[in-house]
Design a protein around this motif. Structure first.
Motif, PDB file in Angstrom:
ATOM      1  N   ALA A   1     -13.495 -12.530  -0.707  1.00  0.00           N
ATOM      2  CA  ALA A   1     -12.347 -12.231   0.148  1.00  0.00           C
ATOM      3  C   ALA A   1     -11.376 -13.403   0.237  1.00  0.00           C
ATOM      4  CB  ALA A   1     -12.830 -11.824   1.549  1.00  0.00           C
TER       5      ALA A   1
ATOM      6  N   LYS B   1      -1.696  -6.622   1.860  1.00  0.00           N
ATOM      7  CA  LYS B   1      -1.279  -6.171   0.535  1.00  0.00           C
ATOM      8  C   LYS B   1      -2.501  -5.839  -0.318  1.00  0.00           C
ATOM      9  CE  LYS B   1      -0.767 -10.800  -1.437  1.00  0.00           C
ATOM     10  NZ  LYS B   1      -1.187 -11.720  -0.393  1.00  0.00           N
ATOM     11  N   PRO B   2      -2.292  -4.944  -1.272  1.00  0.00           N
ATOM     12  CA  PRO B   2      -3.443  -4.556  -2.088  1.00  0.00           C
ATOM     13  C   PRO B   2      -3.946  -5.714  -2.942  1.00  0.00           C
ATOM     14  CG  PRO B   2      -1.453  -3.306  -2.721  1.00  0.00           C
ATOM     15  CD  PRO B   2      -1.057  -4.246  -1.644  1.00  0.00           C
TER      16      PRO B   2
ATOM     17  N   GLN C   1     -22.880  -0.512   3.744  1.00  0.00           N
ATOM     18  CA  GLN C   1     -21.603  -1.211   3.817  1.00  0.00           C
ATOM     19  C   GLN C   1     -20.468  -0.299   3.339  1.00  0.00           C
ATOM     20  OE1 GLN C   1     -21.198  -4.403   1.040  1.00  0.00           O
ATOM     21  NE2 GLN C   1     -19.105  -4.791   1.691  1.00  0.00           N
TER      22      GLN C   1
ATOM     23  N   PHE D   1       0.833  -1.205   0.000  1.00  0.00           N
ATOM     24  CA  PHE D   1       0.000   0.000   0.000  1.00  0.00           C
ATOM     25  C   PHE D   1       0.870   1.259   0.000  1.00  0.00           C
ATOM     26  CE2 PHE D   1      -3.332  -2.969   1.469  1.00  0.00           C
ATOM     27  CZ  PHE D   1      -4.330  -2.615   0.582  1.00  0.00           C
TER      28      PHE D   1
ATOM     29  N   LYS E   1     -13.231  -3.772  -4.367  1.00  0.00           N
ATOM     30  CA  LYS E   1     -13.468  -2.564  -5.157  1.00  0.00           C
ATOM     31  C   LYS E   1     -13.694  -1.328  -4.286  1.00  0.00           C
ATOM     32  CE  LYS E   1     -16.782  -4.408  -7.821  1.00  0.00           C
ATOM     33  NZ  LYS E   1     -16.719  -5.845  -7.520  1.00  0.00           N
TER      34      LYS E   1
HETATM   35  P1  ADP Z   1     -16.270  -5.750  -3.759  1.00  0.00           P
HETATM   36  O1  ADP Z   1     -16.818  -4.358  -3.656  1.00  0.00           O
HETATM   37  O2  ADP Z   1     -15.307  -5.914  -4.899  1.00  0.00           O
HETATM   38  O3  ADP Z   1     -17.334  -6.783  -3.795  1.00  0.00           O
HETATM   39  P2  ADP Z   1     -15.341  -5.257  -1.133  1.00  0.00           P
HETATM   40  O4  ADP Z   1     -14.728  -3.944  -1.350  1.00  0.00           O
HETATM   41  O5  ADP Z   1     -16.676  -5.274  -0.480  1.00  0.00           O
HETATM   42  O6  ADP Z   1     -15.408  -6.073  -2.477  1.00  0.00           O
HETATM   43  O7  ADP Z   1     -14.301  -6.174  -0.328  1.00  0.00           O
HETATM   44  C1  ADP Z   1     -14.574  -7.491   0.050  1.00  0.00           C
HETATM   45  C2  ADP Z   1     -13.927  -7.815   1.373  1.00  0.00           C
HETATM   46  O8  ADP Z   1     -12.522  -7.847   1.260  1.00  0.00           O
HETATM   47  C3  ADP Z   1     -14.244  -6.795   2.444  1.00  0.00           C
HETATM   48  O9  ADP Z   1     -14.488  -7.480   3.655  1.00  0.00           O
HETATM   49  C4  ADP Z   1     -12.970  -5.978   2.557  1.00  0.00           C
HETATM   50  O10 ADP Z   1     -12.811  -5.434   3.849  1.00  0.00           O
HETATM   51  C5  ADP Z   1     -11.900  -6.996   2.232  1.00  0.00           C
HETATM   52  N1  ADP Z   1     -10.703  -6.419   1.616  1.00  0.00           N
HETATM   53  C6  ADP Z   1     -10.659  -5.436   0.679  1.00  0.00           C
HETATM   54  N2  ADP Z   1      -9.377  -5.165   0.334  1.00  0.00           N
HETATM   55  C7  ADP Z   1      -8.600  -6.015   1.026  1.00  0.00           C
HETATM   56  C8  ADP Z   1      -7.172  -6.236   1.091  1.00  0.00           C
HETATM   57  N3  ADP Z   1      -6.325  -5.531   0.355  1.00  0.00           N
HETATM   58  N4  ADP Z   1      -6.727  -7.184   1.933  1.00  0.00           N
HETATM   59  C9  ADP Z   1      -7.592  -7.909   2.676  1.00  0.00           C
HETATM   60  N5  ADP Z   1      -8.947  -7.754   2.663  1.00  0.00           N
HETATM   61  C10 ADP Z   1      -9.441  -6.818   1.848  1.00  0.00           C
END
Ligand code: ADP
Ligand code: MG
Length: 612
Positions: free
Chosen positions: A336, A24-25, A86, A4, A53
């Motif tokens: 996730a 990590k991203p 959310q 990050f 996202k």
């Molecule tokens: P999307 O919008 O693509 O469906 P989300 O943004 O809701 O996905 O993220 C899904 C889950 O992954 C959330 O619980 C979020 O907190 C977690 N998350 C997002 N980025 C990371 C990361 N870099 N490392 C670990 N967990 C992450």
């Protein structure tokens, strides 16, 4: 692989990211964040659900807005209230060290004046559903004329839900020189059109293939007769004791019905659909989040907001009308970084839809068999054993130990274990002991000529029952149940040994297994009943293509014998049967067939509670 820090985020955000435990991203973050930080550009990002996202647009937006100003600078549009909340929560977590940050959620079903007041206090970022946002603009409760960054999150879903006009309307109140960031799981034509219309030379990033479903999800389908759908659902659940799932139905009505039936059958289930009040939906979602509900039965629209990460299974109780929607459904699991399974229960007439879905998700389905009773009993038993093995001892029991020990003084350990397990296990055993095989072979001959609910073949697809003609019927006072009882009694056969009993006015038909054929014919040779000769012959009519004739022969296979509870369950024979719920939903072992409930496929029985 970058960190990050490498992406160029400020210390406030990095601190929050550490707190969140993100190490990590994700791919979409790695690709989107540098672009959005470094340039003032429009962006189209295609990435599946669960790929992170929110942070991909959230971090850059927080980095770029002026937190010292109270002007609304960022607008995030998202399809549902749940997603809206959310995203708002996530944004607050990301920005927790950004002093003075105010993120306000704007959505229907909650006080518009409260939301307006929160915005008045100075919201730099508004996260909104299109409907409520449009309302607020119309009532001049919000000023979005100074927006610099607008996000269309889950753009495909917003368009699916018919928000196109609202989005157009809302964006017309924002400045032309703002940047628009569009995030979507899939790229149907409508999304491309929106992108063209509202965006200026957008950069495009794609994570995975366009329209491809999440890679951690495996796809399975199960071929059953349409009327066995509900039984199949229960078995899939019973074969996965730790299931945490969303079950998709096509209509609100089916959603409600399936959920009600599951609840009545002893499952931890709940319904989520648009006919529920907001309050009811909140309650259901709350119970689902804390896993009091293991099976959430939902419509596609209502499930849009489901953002629960550890869903193990998505079950397509019915396939969606549009194959594209399948992507959204299966995307509810495998989030996730976890793995997930998307299961589809299909009848023969729907098998071809699997092919079109495969083309869209660019993945193969695996055809699997609905587990039989013996499989399920084993799974349940082992799950129970593991649970007991891993259970922490509650020492409150200690003080009662003397009396318990006294009671079991003469019981061997083996016997004690068996007894202990039987407490739970017998329920499953009794329920599944005589359950039939629900699977049908893909290429098997369909007597219904393509209609749903062709004949139900056992695993070998063999027909090993005999059909008989008997010269008594309705005018002799027999309905199918009475005739079945009569035959069982006469022949000294068990509950499931006479099946597919079908009564006409002056004659009837029934089936037995081949092996008792001689006995049947011998018994009814020169047989007199109430003064008249009753004649039984082997019938050429092998069971016809009638709906009632779909249960195959009652062959014994490994203690898992199909039963005939539907045998003879003809429409015209049901006059006498009560239409009450409980009657319709008899147990597998009952000899009366469940009534076919209108158009849906909900069958009988309660697996978890003890019966009778
Ligand atoms: P999307 O919008 O693509 O469906 P989300 O943004 O809701 O996905 O993220 C899904 C889950 O992954 C959330 O619980 C979020 O907190 C977690 N998350 C997002 N980025 C990371 C990361 N870099 N490392 C670990 N967990 C992450
Ligand atoms: Mg999202």
């Amino acid at each position: 692989m970058s960190t990050f820090q490498d992406l160029g985020l400020n210390d406030n955000l990095l601190q929050a990211i550490t707190d969140l435990g993100f190490t990590k991203p994700s791919e979409v973050q790695e690709k989107a964040i540098p672009i959005l930080l470094e340039s003032e550009t429009d962006l189209v990002a295609l990435a599946q659900t669960g790929t992170g996202k929110t942070a991909a647009f959230g971090f850059p937006m927080l980095e770029k807005i002026d937190i010292d100003s109270r002007t609304t600078q960022g607008l995030i549009l998202s399809p549902t209230r749940e997603l809206c909340l959310q995203i708002t929560n996530e944004m607050k977590l990301y920005g927790k060290y950004c002093k003075g940050l105010n993120v306000v959620a704007v959505y229907g079903g909650s006080s518009i004046t409260d939301q307006a007041r929160d915005i008045k206090r100075g919201a730099q970022i508004i996260v909104a559903t299109p409907g409520r946002m449009k309302d607020m603009i119309k009532r001049r409760l919000v000023d979005i004329s100074k927006i610099q960054y607008s996000v269309l999150d889950e753009a495909d879903e917003m368009l699916n839900m018919g928000f196109k006009e609202d989005i157009t309307d809302i964006l017309s109140h924002t400045p032309d020189d703002k940047n628009t960031w569009l995030f979507s799981a899939t790229m149907p034509r409508e999304v491309a059109t929106i992108a063209k219309k509202f965006m200026n030379n957008p950069q495009e990033i794609t994570v995975g293939n366009k329209n491809e479903s999440t890679s951690q999800v495996s796809h399975e389908y199960y071929l059953v007769n349409a009327r066995d759908r509900y039984q199949a659902l229960k078995r899939l659940s019973d074969a996965n004791p730790d299931i945490f799932s969303v079950v998709f139905c096509r209509t609100k009505r089916d959603t409600q019905k399936v959920a009600e039936n599951l609840i009545e059958d002893g499952y931890n289930a709940g319904a989520l659909h648009g006919d529920l009040s907001q309050n009811q939906r909140d309650m259901v979602m709350k119970s689902f989040r804390n896993k009091q509900i293991q099976m959430l039965v939902a419509t596609d629209v209502a499930a849009r907001g489901i953002d629960v990460d550890d869903i193990t299974h998505v079950i397509n109780y019915q396939l969606p009308d549009e194959p594209e929607i399948y992507t959204h459904r299966s995307g509810r699991t495998g989030r996730a970084g976890k793995t997930g399974i998307s299961m589809v229960i299909v009848s023969k007439s729907e098998v071809r839809k699997i092919k079109s879905i495969e083309r869209i998700i660019k993945k193969q389905f695996e055809k699997k068999e609905i587990p039989d009773g013996a499989d399920i009993c084993e799974v349940q038993l082992m799950s129970l054993a593991n649970k007991i093995h891993n259970t922490e001892i509650n020492h409150e029991i200690d003080k009662h130990l003397t009396s318990i020990n006294e009671l079991f003084a003469d019981t061997e350990k083996d016997e004690l274990i068996k007894k202990f397990f039987s407490v739970e296990f017998t329920r499953f055993y009794n329920y599944y002991n005589k359950s039939k095989n629900l699977n049908i072979a893909e290429g098997s001959y369909d007597r219904d000529g393509g209609r749903e609910g062709g004949r139900d073949f056992s695993r070998g697809g063999k027909n090993d029952s005999t059909r008989y003609f008997i010269n008594v019927g309705g005018k002799d006072g027999f309905d199918w149940m009475k005739l079945k009882d009569f035959l069982k009694e006469q022949l000294g056969l068990g509950r499931d040994d006479v099946f597919k009993v079908e009564t006409k006015e002056s004659f009837s038909f029934f089936n037995t297994e081949n092996e008792v054929k001689e006995k049947v014919l011998a018994h009814f040779t020169d047989f007199k009943y109430e003064g008249r000769f009753v004649n039984v012959e082997v019938s050429e009519n092998r069971g016809g293509g009638r709906r009632s004739d779909r249960s195959g022969g009652g062959r014994r296979d490994g203690g898992n014998r199909r039963n005939d509870r539907r045998g003879g369950g003809r429409r015209d024979d049901r006059k006498g049967a009560s239409g009450s719920r409980s009657d319709r939903r008899r147990s597998d072992g009952d000899s009366k067939p469940p009534r076919r409930s209108d158009s849906n496929d909900l069958g009988s029985s309660r697996p978890r509670r003890s019966r009778r």
